[in-house]
Scaffold this active site. Structure first.
Site, PDB file in Angstrom:
ATOM      1  N   ASP A  93       0.862  -1.181   0.000  1.00  0.00           N
ATOM      2  CA  ASP A  93       0.000   0.000   0.000  1.00  0.00           C
ATOM      3  C   ASP A  93       0.897   1.231   0.000  1.00  0.00           C
ATOM      4  OD1 ASP A  93      -3.261   0.204   0.838  1.00  0.00           O
ATOM      5  OD2 ASP A  93      -2.096   2.063   0.894  1.00  0.00           O
ATOM      6  N   LEU A 125     -16.818 -10.032  -2.505  1.00  0.00           N
ATOM      7  CA  LEU A 125     -16.951 -10.178  -1.049  1.00  0.00           C
ATOM      8  C   LEU A 125     -17.838  -9.090  -0.443  1.00  0.00           C
ATOM      9  CD1 LEU A 125     -15.072  -7.959   0.655  1.00  0.00           C
ATOM     10  CD2 LEU A 125     -13.243  -9.444  -0.112  1.00  0.00           C
ATOM     11  N   CYS A 147     -19.927   0.314  -2.334  1.00  0.00           N
ATOM     12  CA  CYS A 147     -20.062  -0.389  -3.628  1.00  0.00           C
ATOM     13  C   CYS A 147     -21.367  -0.095  -4.347  1.00  0.00           C
ATOM     14  CB  CYS A 147     -19.908  -1.888  -3.407  1.00  0.00           C
ATOM     15  SG  CYS A 147     -18.246  -2.334  -2.906  1.00  0.00           S
TER      16      CYS A 147
END
Ligand code: UDX
Length: 443
Positions: free
Chosen positions: A36, A160, A270
């Site tokens: 990251d 997920l 999402c």
């Protein structure tokens, strides 16, 4: 497949998706490097701390760190040196003020990684992207990578759910491999061997289809939720009961009961941004009409928030200003500390803006909520925020809110009035305990 034959994996981006993927793949025996650009996130993960709330993940992180199969870095050179398969798991948030999603993190990940790719490898995109993104990324990879055409790109969407992320990753209901060569397919097969061995259904397809699957799946789920919430609006106008309606629909196994819970509607990182990005992309490529219904799905969902506030206002006799309102819930759904596009906080902030004194409690999302919306007041428990409230509003259906005893709560509030924004409570039980109970789409 022996340990030596397992491809070495890197996971670029260690947010909800990437951290979970990295930890779960290491738990299956792969050697994994997570990358990251946020050094604080990497420090936390290295020290065994998951930077967000996800049941089961901290335990699995501890175990995999101890096994030595999982490392974290901020160095693209280190990731490139390690990986045979590089998973791109960075975010694709909505662009401020636009419906399109922001691809700059995906592009930055490719630009960061590519100059260090000196041998044959597979880059597999997992981030949710508009259809047609992959060819552009492949062009970038081939232009910037010293290994040139030896670098291949695949798309491998991730489905997920927050709160079930570990299980969804280790035992997904399907895998989708978007590939352009037999070699890429073989690499992905090797990268998911233990999951494939469980008999997981797999769809092998082209890049465009793989990109589309995720948008199509999330659009379908959002549509199902807005469908039942549209029925709730019809119920409100007719005195019908949307809970009974949903139950009756659910017994038809062609329809099914999942994602048919009426209430405050969907939020999160999402569903809302994906339906907007999908509609936007479809317009760009000339098929806007095909998914124009998604605009309506979005509009129905937004109306749930204002209708919930209408119910509160009705209970208060027409005015919010000066009222004391207890909000139960801040996260976009239970078992998460995620407040991205959280309906609960949207409702709380709007009521605050209308002059109410709003106090919020959430079992996991309080720190995030406080950081983002310091103008709201926060409490330490449901009981605490309900003290002297004129109305209690349940906004996220955490188990601990379902278990509240209405007679106990009645002792601390000023008025026994509740709006159940998630149809989470038993109306009869609350009414017989003396509460005025209201829920969207119910008499
Ligand atoms: C979703 C998809 O389910 C997942 O496959 C994808 O990978 C990412 O987006 P997530 O955002 O974690 O996952 O949440 P999900 O459990 O799908 O819930 C989405 C929203 O819909 C929540 O706000 C939830 O409260 C709401 N919801 C869900 C309803 O309002 N009614 C329902 O019946 C179901």
């Amino acid at each position: 497949m022996s340990q030596a034959e397992l491809p070495r994996l890197t996971v670029i981006g260690t947010g909800y998706l990437g951290a979970t993927h990295a930890i779960c793949m290491a738990s299956l025996g792969y050697d994994v490097v997570g990358l990251d650009v946020d050094d604080r996130k990497i420090q936390k993960l290295r020290s065994g701390e998951v930077p967000f709330f996800e049941p089961g993940l901290p335990e699995l992180l501890a175990k995999t760190l101890e096994s030595g199969r999982l490392r974290f870095t901020t160095s693209y050179a280190e990731a490139a040196e390690h990986g045979d398969v590089h998973f791109i798991c960075v975010g694709t948030p909505q662009q401020p003020g636009l419906d399109a999603c922001d691809l700059s993190y995906v592009e930055a990940a490719v630009r960061g990684l590519a100059p260090h790719l000196t041998r044959r490898c597979l880059v597999a995109g997992k981030s949710t992207v508009p259809v047609g993104t992959a060819p552009h990324l492949l062009g970038l990879l081939r232009e910037l990578a010293p290994a040139g055409v030896e670098v291949e790109l695949a798309w491998n969407p991730e489905f997920l759910r927050e709160g079930f992320a570990v299980d969804d990753t280790l035992r997904p209901d399907r895998l989708v491999f978007g590939v352009t060569s037999e070699w890429a397919r073989e690499r992905l097969t090797a990268a998911f061997r233990p999951i494939l061995d469980l008999g997981t259904p797999t769809v092998v397809t082209d890049l465009a289809t793989a990109e589309l699957v995720k948008m199509a799946a999330n659009s379908f789920l959002a549509t199902k939720i807005s469908y039942i919430n549209a029925m709730a609006e019809v119920c409100e106008a007719t005195g019908a009961d949307v809970r009974d309606l949903a139950q009756a629909l659910a017994y038809d196994d062609r329809i099914g009961g999942r994602f048919l819970q009426p209430g405050l509607g969907f939020g999160g990182g999402c569903l809302p941004k994906d339906i907007r990005a999908f509609a936007h992309r479809a317009e760009e490529i000339g098929v806007g009409q095909a998914v124009s219904f998604l605009r309506e799905v979005d509009a129905i969902n937004r109306r749930r928030r204002s209708r919930t506030i209408d119910l509160v206002r009705e209970l208060l006799g027409g005015r919010l200003d000066g009222a004391r309102i207890a909000c139960l819930g801040a996260a976009f759904k239970p078992n998460s500390d995620d407040i991205r596009d959280a309906p609960a906080l949207d409702v709380a902030r709007t009521m605050h803006g209308l002059g109410a004194t709003v106090r919020v409690y959430d079992p996991a999302a309080l720190d995030n909520a406080r950081r983002m919306y310091p103008e709201l007041r926060y409490g330490t428990s449901a009981m605490d925020v309900a003290r002297d409230a004129d109305v209690v509003v349940l906004l996220t259906e955490w188990a601990e809110f379902r278990q509240i005893d209405p007679t106990v709560l009645a002792q601390v509030v000023r008025r026994t009035r509740i709006v159940d924004g998630r149809h989470a409570l038993d109306a009869d039980v609350w009414r017989s305990a003396g509460w005025e109970y209201r829920a969207l789409g119910r008499p």
